[in-house]
Design an enzyme around this catalytic site. Structure first.
Site, mmCIF file in Angstrom:
data_model
loop_
_atom_site.group_PDB
_atom_site.id
_atom_site.type_symbol
_atom_site.label_atom_id
_atom_site.label_comp_id
_atom_site.label_asym_id
_atom_site.label_seq_id
_atom_site.Cartn_x
_atom_site.Cartn_y
_atom_site.Cartn_z
ATOM 1 N N LEU A 126 0.838 -1.197 0.000
ATOM 2 C CA LEU A 126 0.000 0.000 0.000
ATOM 3 C C LEU A 126 0.873 1.247 0.000
ATOM 4 O O LEU A 126 1.660 1.463 0.923
ATOM 5 C CB LEU A 126 -0.921 0.010 1.215
ATOM 6 C CG LEU A 126 -1.803 1.247 1.408
ATOM 7 C CD1 LEU A 126 -2.815 1.350 0.281
ATOM 8 C CD2 LEU A 126 -2.519 1.195 2.749
ATOM 9 N N HIS A 230 6.397 2.151 12.599
ATOM 10 C CA HIS A 230 6.989 3.396 12.134
ATOM 11 C C HIS A 230 5.947 4.510 12.258
ATOM 12 O O HIS A 230 4.743 4.269 12.098
ATOM 13 C CB HIS A 230 7.402 3.228 10.665
ATOM 14 C CG HIS A 230 8.304 4.290 10.143
ATOM 15 N ND1 HIS A 230 7.832 5.541 9.784
ATOM 16 C CD2 HIS A 230 9.636 4.302 9.899
ATOM 17 C CE1 HIS A 230 8.843 6.270 9.339
ATOM 18 N NE2 HIS A 230 9.948 5.544 9.401
#
Length: 338
Positions: A126, A230
């Site tokens: 994605l 992240h």
């Protein structure tokens, strides 16, 4: 209009640009001409294939701005991981060291190498260009996959997973991998990440310890990022959690990022999307929905205002939307609230 469609060979230049833009930690799109072209070819074969159960198919889609013809994002689904190459994870477990005589009781977390997700379907790859991260495009680029899976359940496993990007710095260095590199691999994180992306995974089995790793033996920096994502991945994780995905104690072997999972039929968009028969006209409602056709090789999806006629199981869409979805009056579409 923004649409999503299957990738085709003419999208190679756009996919290469996206691979560069995505940066470190995006293992599924290595900056490698042969691998990217192979990924496109495999996707085209998968969309054209007649399928009765999930196998080696890999579905890769692109988001396109139809006004300019520009490809602005990509999103993928792997039908069943680990069938032709080992699919590794660490599983977080616990070991108890107990001495009644000494009155000592210690619980220690461990990381055990495993292939537990073999055969699961994976949502992956994605990425959305920064200029188009608006108008719910990111949510759309993620959620449409569940509508495709709901429409073609025979192509996918009951278990769906997503590997979330773990913590790394701007240079691609991962605190988790730094410890593994020092003790087992002797190669930096970007190199290991790239080798995995191009399919050279045998080094994992050859070099990785076969025994559980005690988490408290890792550096403090490595311990702190286990099961963490992240910063740029936090929105994607929240979206999947809203869909019903949850952590089950599995983390990535390179950066320690979490893998989340859900049962296909329990995913919110799968449960709440419904099929309606098309009427072409002028929608009167203001709410925006995700709408997709029921095809495979000619799959199309978009976001649009539509008018639902629930009692008749019908939906009114404009001619422009019908053209974008490649449907005519009387065809069926699948719809989910946006």
């Amino acid at each position: 209009m923004i649409i999503i469609r299957p990738i085709r060979h003419s999208d190679y230049d756009s996919l290469y640009r996206i691979a560069i833009e995505s940066g470190h930690g995006f293992t599924s799109l290595p900056v490698n001409e042969a691998l990217l072209k192979s990924r496109i070819e495999r996707a085209e074969e998968s969309f054209a294939k007649q399928v009765t159960q999930p196998g080696l198919e890999g579905y890769l889609f692109v988001m396109e701005d139809t006004e300019t013809g520009q490809v602005v994002g990509t999103s993928g689904i792997e039908a069943a991981v680990g069938l032709d190459d080992a699919f590794y994870h660490y599983h977080l477990g616990k070991v108890v060291h107990h001495s009644r005589e000494l009155n000592v009781y210690n619980t220690v977390e461990t990381l055990s190498l495993c292939n537990d997700y073999t055969g699961a379907s994976e949502i992956c790859t994605l990425f959305l260009s920064e200029n188009f991260r608006k108008n719910n495009n990111g949510r759309f680029l993620s959620r449409f996959r569940f509508m495709f899976m709901a429409e073609h359940t025979e192509r996918f496993s009951d278990t769906v997973i997503a590997e979330m990007r773990g913590v790394s710095d701007e240079d691609g260095r991962s605190p988790f991998w730094d410890w593994l590199e020092a003790h087992f691999f002797s190669m930096d994180f970007p190199t290991a990440d790239y080798l995995t992306g191009i399919g050279k995974k045998v080094f994992i089995a050859e070099l990785m310890t076969k025994y559980p790793i005690y988490v408290n033996f890792l550096s403090k920096a490595a311990q702190q990022v286990i099961n963490k994502v992240h910063d740029k991945t936090v929105p994607a994780l929240r979206l999947l959690e809203a869909e019903g995905f949850a952590r089950r104690g599995y983390v990535d072997i390179f950066d320690g990022g979490p893998t989340v999972e859900a049962n296909l039929n329990d995913i919110k968009t799968v449960r709440q999307s419904n099929k309606y028969q098309v009427i072409i006209g002028q929608p009167t409602e203001q709410a925006t929905y995700i709408v997709c056709n029921t095809k495979v090789a000619e799959f199309r999806a978009t976001q649009s205002q539509v008018s639902l006629r629930e009692t008749a199981n019908q939906v009114v869409i404009s001619q422009a939307v019908a053209d974008a979805l490649m449907v005519t009056e009387g065809d069926w579409v699948r719809i989910a609230s946006n």
